[in-house]
Write a protein that holds these residues in place. Structure first.
Motif, PDB file in Angstrom:
ATOM      1  N   LYS A 291      20.601  50.146   5.344  1.00  0.00           N
ATOM      2  CA  LYS A 291      21.168  50.881   4.202  1.00  0.00           C
ATOM      3  C   LYS A 291      22.169  51.925   4.689  1.00  0.00           C
ATOM      4  O   LYS A 291      23.250  52.088   4.105  1.00  0.00           O
ATOM      5  N   LYS A 292      21.829  52.646   5.764  1.00  0.00           N
ATOM      6  CA  LYS A 292      22.733  53.660   6.311  1.00  0.00           C
ATOM      7  C   LYS A 292      24.038  53.024   6.790  1.00  0.00           C
ATOM      8  O   LYS A 292      25.114  53.629   6.681  1.00  0.00           O
ATOM      9  N   ILE A 297      29.959  52.337   6.045  1.00  0.00           N
ATOM     10  CA  ILE A 297      31.132  51.476   5.851  1.00  0.00           C
ATOM     11  C   ILE A 297      30.706  50.325   4.954  1.00  0.00           C
ATOM     12  O   ILE A 297      29.927  49.462   5.371  1.00  0.00           O
ATOM     13  N   PRO A 298      31.129  50.316   3.696  1.00  0.00           N
ATOM     14  CA  PRO A 298      30.566  49.417   2.685  1.00  0.00           C
ATOM     15  C   PRO A 298      31.054  47.971   2.755  1.00  0.00           C
ATOM     16  O   PRO A 298      31.710  47.462   1.847  1.00  0.00           O
ATOM     17  N   PRO A 311      22.459  52.418  -2.999  1.00  0.00           N
ATOM     18  CA  PRO A 311      22.931  53.046  -4.243  1.00  0.00           C
ATOM     19  C   PRO A 311      23.945  52.169  -4.977  1.00  0.00           C
ATOM     20  O   PRO A 311      24.735  51.450  -4.354  1.00  0.00           O
ATOM     21  N   ASP A 312      23.914  52.236  -6.310  1.00  0.00           N
ATOM     22  CA  ASP A 312      24.830  51.431  -7.117  1.00  0.00           C
ATOM     23  C   ASP A 312      26.282  51.736  -6.784  1.00  0.00           C
ATOM     24  O   ASP A 312      27.145  50.865  -6.855  1.00  0.00           O
ATOM     25  N   MET A 320      33.065  44.369  -2.848  1.00  0.00           N
ATOM     26  CA  MET A 320      31.647  44.016  -2.809  1.00  0.00           C
ATOM     27  C   MET A 320      31.262  43.025  -3.899  1.00  0.00           C
ATOM     28  O   MET A 320      30.307  42.275  -3.762  1.00  0.00           O
ATOM     29  N   GLN A 321      31.986  43.033  -5.007  1.00  0.00           N
ATOM     30  CA  GLN A 321      31.629  42.204  -6.155  1.00  0.00           C
ATOM     31  C   GLN A 321      32.819  41.346  -6.574  1.00  0.00           C
ATOM     32  O   GLN A 321      33.871  41.868  -6.929  1.00  0.00           O
ATOM     33  N   PHE A 322      32.641  40.019  -6.516  1.00  0.00           N
ATOM     34  CA  PHE A 322      33.654  39.092  -7.004  1.00  0.00           C
ATOM     35  C   PHE A 322      32.981  37.992  -7.815  1.00  0.00           C
ATOM     36  O   PHE A 322      31.832  37.616  -7.527  1.00  0.00           O
ATOM     37  N   PRO A 323      33.668  37.444  -8.819  1.00  0.00           N
ATOM     38  CA  PRO A 323      33.127  36.276  -9.531  1.00  0.00           C
ATOM     39  C   PRO A 323      32.929  35.109  -8.563  1.00  0.00           C
ATOM     40  O   PRO A 323      33.658  34.968  -7.583  1.00  0.00           O
ATOM     41  N   ASP A 324      31.947  34.273  -8.853  1.00  0.00           N
ATOM     42  CA  ASP A 324      31.624  33.146  -7.981  1.00  0.00           C
ATOM     43  C   ASP A 324      32.835  32.260  -7.719  1.00  0.00           C
ATOM     44  O   ASP A 324      33.039  31.777  -6.602  1.00  0.00           O
ATOM     45  N   GLU A 325      33.655  32.034  -8.777  1.00  0.00           N
ATOM     46  CA  GLU A 325      34.799  31.130  -8.598  1.00  0.00           C
ATOM     47  C   GLU A 325      35.827  31.710  -7.641  1.00  0.00           C
ATOM     48  O   GLU A 325      36.522  30.963  -6.944  1.00  0.00           O
ATOM     49  N   VAL A 326      35.927  33.039  -7.585  1.00  0.00           N
ATOM     50  CA  VAL A 326      36.849  33.675  -6.647  1.00  0.00           C
ATOM     51  C   VAL A 326      36.324  33.537  -5.219  1.00  0.00           C
ATOM     52  O   VAL A 326      37.068  33.207  -4.285  1.00  0.00           O
ATOM     53  N   ILE A 327      35.025  33.772  -5.051  1.00  0.00           N
ATOM     54  CA  ILE A 327      34.421  33.660  -3.724  1.00  0.00           C
ATOM     55  C   ILE A 327      34.518  32.225  -3.205  1.00  0.00           C
ATOM     56  O   ILE A 327      34.813  32.000  -2.024  1.00  0.00           O
TER      57      ILE A 327
END
Length: 354
Positions: A291-292, A297-298, A311-312, A320-327
Motif C-alpha cells: 500500500k505504501k 508512486i501510483p 485510499p480511493d 489507474m482506471q480505464f474501460p475494459d475495451e481501452v485496456i
C-alpha cells in the motif's frame, strides 16, 4: 611430511577463507540466515525510503540501494558483473530476455508466502509462463500525460505529440524500444515485429518531432507539474505522481492502443544473497507495505490485498482506471532479435541528434 602438513594446512585455510568470503546464507545446520547486506537495483522513484528503513530495522539488513532509468542500463550493469546485485526490477519483456540469456535464478517461493496476495490475473504471464523467475511488482501503461492548464482538449493520438504548437514542450521516454513502439503504433505497424524498413520509417518520423522535444525523460513528473512540459509520452505512474502535486495532470491511452507493461522482481544469477532477496520480496508483498508503494508512486498494483486498503484517491488517480475495451486495445511489449535491436538503437541515437 612438513611440506605435506603445510600444504594441508594451506588448503584448509583457503577453504575457510573462501567460505567466509563467499557471502553464503546457509549456516552449518543448513538453516537459512539473512545476509548483512542486500544489493538492490531498481527504477528511480519506485520505493520510498521509509519502506527501506523499516526493512533494515526489522531484519537487521543494510539495503544498498541503486537506481537506473532504463531496462537497457539495468541489463548492461548486470551483465558487466561490476556489482553483484541481489534483486533487480526488469520490465516484462526484459524478464524474458534475461531468462533466455540465462541471467536469472529460479525463485524459491517457499520463502515468499505473501505471493498468495498477487492476483490471479498476474500469474502465468507470457514472459514467465511457469512463474519461476519473477514476481509481479507494479504495472502500468505507456500513453500520453498532459497538463490541462495548457492543453484544453484531451489528446487522442500519438500524432498529437507532433503538434507544432507544442514546440519545446514535449517529453518522450528515453528507451529506444518504447519510443519505437510508439512510432510503429502511430504508423499502423506491428510494434513487436517491424521490418528494418519500418524501423527506418519510424525513426525518420521521430526526426520530425525532435524540434518539439524538450527532453527524453523516463520520469517527467516534475516537468509536467511545473508546466515546463505540456505533453509527454510517459508512464502512467509518472502522470499519477505529477497529479498528486498538480490536479491539472491527466493521462490517456491513444486510439492506436498504447502499451501495457509489468515491472517484476527478479534475482540475477550473480546474486550472493538470494535468500535475503526472497525475504525482501516477501516483505514488499505485505499488504500494508505494498500500500505504501502505491501511495508513493501510483502505478497499478497487482497485490489484491493491498488494493483493499488503498485510499480511493489513489485508486482514482490518472492511469489507474480505464474501460475494459481501452485496456484490451493496449499491447504487450516484446523484445526484438539482436540484429534489429542493434539497428533500432543506432537509428534512435541518430534521430535524437537531428
Amino acid at each position: 611430511m612438513k611440506k605435506l602438513f603445510l600444504f594441508g594446512l594451506l588448503s584448509m585455510m583457503i577453504l575457510f577463507l573462501a567460505a567466509c568470503g563467499s557471502d553464503k546464507e546457509d549456516n552449518a545446520s543448513g538453516e537459512k540466515k539473512l545476509s548483512d547486506k542486500l544489493y538492490v537495483f531498481n527504477w528511480s522513484e519506485y520505493i520510498p525510503q521509509e519502506v527501506l528503513d523499516d526493512f533494515e530495522k526489522e531484519f537487521g539488513v543494510d539495503v544498498v540501494y541503486s537506481t537506473y532509468n532504463s531496462n537497457h542500463e539495468m541489463l548492461t550493469k548486470v551483465q558487466s558483473g561490476t556489482v553483484a546485485y541481489d534483486l533487480v526490477f526488469p520490465s516484462d519483456y526484459y524478464v524474458k530476455q534475461m531468462v533466455d540469456n540465462d541471467l536469472l535464478l529460479e525463485i524459491d517461493f517457499d520463502n515468499i508466502p505473501n505471493y498468495k496476495n498477487i492476483g490471479d490475473a498476474w500469474h502465468d504471464m507470457p514472459f514467465d509462463p511457469d512463474n519461476k523467475y519473477s514476481v509481479p511488482f507494479m504495472y502500468g501503461y505507456d500513453g500520453i500525460a498532459y497538463n490541462k492548464e495548457f492543453i484544453k482538449e484531451p489528446p487522442t493520438s500519438w500524432a498529437d505529440l507532433w503538434n507544432p504548437e507544442y514546440k519545446g514542450k514535449v517529453a518522450l521516454l528515453e528507451e529506444s524500444k518504447e519510443v519505437s513502439n510508439m512510432l510503429q503504433q502511430l504508423l499502423g505497424n506491428d510494434m513487436n515485429d517491424p521490418t528494418k524498413e519500418q524501423l527506418e520509417e519510424g525513426f525518420n518520423k521521430l526526426k520530425e518531432v525532435v524540434p518539439n522535444v524538450l527532453a527524453f525523460d523516463a520520469t517527467p513528473s516534475d516537468r509536467l507539474v511545473s508546466g515546463e512540459v505540456w505533453i509527454a509520452h510517459a508512464y502512467s505512474g509518472s502522470a499519477s505522481t505529477a497529479w498528486l502535486e498538480n490536479e491539472n495532470i491527466d493521462f490517456v491511452l491513444p486510439k492506436e492502443g498504447g502499451i501495457v507493461w509489468l515491472d517484476a522482481m527478479a534475482i540475477p544469477k550473480t546474486a550472493k544473497n538470494k535468500y535475503t532477496a526472497e525475504v525482501f520480496i516477501n516483505y514488499l508483498l505485505r499488504p500494508e507495505v505494498s500500500k505504501k508503494l502505491s501511495e508513493f508512486i501510483p502505478y497499478g498494483n497487482p497485490n489484491d490485498e493491498a488494493l483493499k486498503i488503498l485510499p480511493d484517491e489513489i485508486k482514482n488517480s490518472p492511469g489507474m482506471q480505464f474501460p475494459d475495451e481501452v485496456i484490451k486495445n493496449a499491447k504487450w511489449n516484446l523484445p526484438l532479435d539482436t540484429e534489429r535491436t542493434q539497428y533500432m538503437n543506432r537509428l534512435f541515437q541518430e534521430a535524437k541528434v537531428e
